[in-house]
Design a protein around this motif. Structure first.
Motif, mmCIF file in Angstrom:
data_model
loop_
_atom_site.group_PDB
_atom_site.id
_atom_site.type_symbol
_atom_site.label_atom_id
_atom_site.label_comp_id
_atom_site.label_asym_id
_atom_site.label_seq_id
_atom_site.Cartn_x
_atom_site.Cartn_y
_atom_site.Cartn_z
ATOM 1 N N ASN A 31 0.567 -8.757 -16.476
ATOM 2 C CA ASN A 31 0.997 -7.439 -16.026
ATOM 3 C C ASN A 31 2.333 -7.550 -15.279
ATOM 4 O O ASN A 31 3.216 -6.716 -15.455
ATOM 5 C CB ASN A 31 -0.081 -6.818 -15.133
ATOM 6 C CG ASN A 31 0.151 -5.352 -14.881
ATOM 7 O OD1 ASN A 31 0.823 -4.669 -15.625
ATOM 8 N ND2 ASN A 31 -0.422 -4.862 -13.804
ATOM 9 N N SER B 264 -4.969 -1.899 -12.104
ATOM 10 C CA SER B 264 -4.585 -1.169 -13.319
ATOM 11 C C SER B 264 -5.186 -1.775 -14.575
ATOM 12 O O SER B 264 -5.424 -1.083 -15.556
ATOM 13 C CB SER B 264 -3.063 -1.116 -13.451
ATOM 14 O OG SER B 264 -2.546 -2.425 -13.631
ATOM 15 N N ILE C 288 6.042 -0.981 -5.673
ATOM 16 C CA ILE C 288 4.873 -0.769 -6.529
ATOM 17 C C ILE C 288 3.654 -0.689 -5.617
ATOM 18 O O ILE C 288 3.470 -1.540 -4.743
ATOM 19 C CB ILE C 288 4.711 -1.907 -7.543
ATOM 20 C CG1 ILE C 288 5.856 -1.861 -8.547
ATOM 21 C CG2 ILE C 288 3.361 -1.828 -8.248
ATOM 22 C CD1 ILE C 288 5.804 -2.923 -9.606
ATOM 23 N N ASN C 289 2.855 0.315 -5.850
ATOM 24 C CA ASN C 289 1.616 0.462 -5.107
ATOM 25 C C ASN C 289 0.711 -0.716 -5.477
ATOM 26 O O ASN C 289 0.364 -0.893 -6.647
ATOM 27 C CB ASN C 289 0.962 1.802 -5.470
ATOM 28 C CG ASN C 289 -0.330 2.042 -4.745
ATOM 29 O OD1 ASN C 289 -1.197 1.176 -4.680
ATOM 30 N ND2 ASN C 289 -0.472 3.240 -4.216
ATOM 31 N N ASN C 290 0.346 -1.524 -4.492
ATOM 32 C CA ASN C 290 -0.426 -2.739 -4.782
ATOM 33 C C ASN C 290 -1.814 -2.422 -5.349
ATOM 34 O O ASN C 290 -2.328 -3.161 -6.179
ATOM 35 C CB ASN C 290 -0.520 -3.653 -3.563
ATOM 36 C CG ASN C 290 -1.209 -3.022 -2.376
ATOM 37 O OD1 ASN C 290 -1.615 -1.867 -2.398
ATOM 38 N ND2 ASN C 290 -1.325 -3.790 -1.301
ATOM 39 N N PHE C 291 -2.417 -1.330 -4.922
ATOM 40 C CA PHE C 291 -3.730 -0.954 -5.460
ATOM 41 C C PHE C 291 -3.615 -0.665 -6.949
ATOM 42 O O PHE C 291 -4.399 -1.176 -7.755
ATOM 43 C CB PHE C 291 -4.285 0.262 -4.719
ATOM 44 C CG PHE C 291 -5.644 0.672 -5.210
ATOM 45 C CD1 PHE C 291 -6.791 0.057 -4.727
ATOM 46 C CD2 PHE C 291 -5.784 1.667 -6.172
ATOM 47 C CE1 PHE C 291 -8.052 0.426 -5.184
ATOM 48 C CE2 PHE C 291 -7.034 2.040 -6.638
ATOM 49 C CZ PHE C 291 -8.166 1.424 -6.144
ATOM 50 N N ASP C 292 -2.616 0.139 -7.322
ATOM 51 C CA ASP C 292 -2.405 0.462 -8.734
ATOM 52 C C ASP C 292 -2.125 -0.802 -9.546
ATOM 53 O O ASP C 292 -2.618 -0.966 -10.654
ATOM 54 C CB ASP C 292 -1.248 1.441 -8.913
ATOM 55 C CG ASP C 292 -1.551 2.816 -8.361
ATOM 56 O OD1 ASP C 292 -2.740 3.136 -8.152
ATOM 57 O OD2 ASP C 292 -0.586 3.580 -8.129
ATOM 58 N N TYR C 293 -1.319 -1.700 -8.980
ATOM 59 C CA TYR C 293 -0.965 -2.917 -9.696
ATOM 60 C C TYR C 293 -2.175 -3.813 -9.934
ATOM 61 O O TYR C 293 -2.458 -4.215 -11.058
ATOM 62 C CB TYR C 293 0.109 -3.703 -8.933
ATOM 63 C CG TYR C 293 0.392 -5.043 -9.565
ATOM 64 C CD1 TYR C 293 1.108 -5.119 -10.753
ATOM 65 C CD2 TYR C 293 -0.079 -6.215 -9.011
ATOM 66 C CE1 TYR C 293 1.347 -6.343 -11.352
ATOM 67 C CE2 TYR C 293 0.156 -7.430 -9.599
ATOM 68 C CZ TYR C 293 0.871 -7.498 -10.773
ATOM 69 O OH TYR C 293 1.099 -8.709 -11.364
ATOM 70 N N TYR C 294 -2.894 -4.126 -8.877
ATOM 71 C CA TYR C 294 -3.993 -5.077 -9.006
ATOM 72 C C TYR C 294 -5.204 -4.523 -9.746
ATOM 73 O O TYR C 294 -5.976 -5.271 -10.314
ATOM 74 C CB TYR C 294 -4.408 -5.625 -7.643
ATOM 75 C CG TYR C 294 -3.389 -6.594 -7.092
ATOM 76 C CD1 TYR C 294 -3.200 -7.837 -7.692
ATOM 77 C CD2 TYR C 294 -2.598 -6.271 -6.004
ATOM 78 C CE1 TYR C 294 -2.256 -8.728 -7.213
ATOM 79 C CE2 TYR C 294 -1.651 -7.158 -5.520
ATOM 80 C CZ TYR C 294 -1.489 -8.385 -6.130
ATOM 81 O OH TYR C 294 -0.549 -9.261 -5.661
ATOM 82 N N SER D 92 0.844 -1.196 0.000
ATOM 83 C CA SER D 92 0.000 0.000 0.000
ATOM 84 C C SER D 92 0.883 1.253 0.000
ATOM 85 O O SER D 92 2.026 1.227 0.464
ATOM 86 C CB SER D 92 -0.919 0.015 1.214
ATOM 87 O OG SER D 92 -0.163 0.258 2.384
ATOM 88 N N GLU D 93 0.322 2.326 -0.500
ATOM 89 C CA GLU D 93 1.068 3.577 -0.585
ATOM 90 C C GLU D 93 1.568 4.023 0.793
ATOM 91 O O GLU D 93 2.713 4.438 0.943
ATOM 92 C CB GLU D 93 0.185 4.661 -1.208
ATOM 93 C CG GLU D 93 0.916 5.949 -1.492
ATOM 94 C CD GLU D 93 0.063 6.943 -2.263
ATOM 95 O OE1 GLU D 93 0.450 8.110 -2.287
ATOM 96 O OE2 GLU D 93 -0.980 6.554 -2.819
#
Length: 112
Positions: free
Chosen positions: A98, A86, A78-84, A52-53
């Motif tokens: 990804n 995106s 890597i921000n996990n929210f952005d990754y999962y 998380s950020e």
């Protein structure tokens, strides 16, 4: 065996490792992540942390007090929210595709 010794053993014997921690105490979790990172850096291996950020910011604060600038260059976050989210899909095949895109610069540079 200490957690750090266990991580060192896992890292030494594997080029790619995925670790899932189910810890409810944030400080304990952060300490385990730091132990893992230190174990990887001692072996001159790069590490990619999906988190998380907020925890990424906390992690960077802690690591800046421990590591040199060169050692910090081994840590990638890597921000996990952005990754999962995106791709708009939580399907394993989409997530792994990804991941392949994200890892390709590391593979091309032959970073362990």
């Amino acid at each position: 065996m200490t957690v750090k010794a266990l991580f060192s053993s896992i890292i030494k014997n594997n080029n790619y490792v995925h670790i899932f921690n189910n810890i409810t105490d944030q400080k304990e979790y952060l300490n385990k992540v730091i132990d893992y990172i230190l174990s990887a850096i001692e072996q001159e291996k790069h590490i990619l942390v999906f988190e998380s950020e907020k925890l990424i910011l906390d992690l960077h604060k802690e690591l800046e007090n421990i590591l040199t600038k060169e050692q910090l260059s081994y840590v990638h976050t890597i921000n996990n929210f952005d990754y999962y989210f995106s791709t708009g899909s939580f399907q394993p095949s989409v997530i792994f595709n990804n991941l392949t895109k994200i890892l390709s610069p590391f593979v091309e540079k032959i970073y362990p």
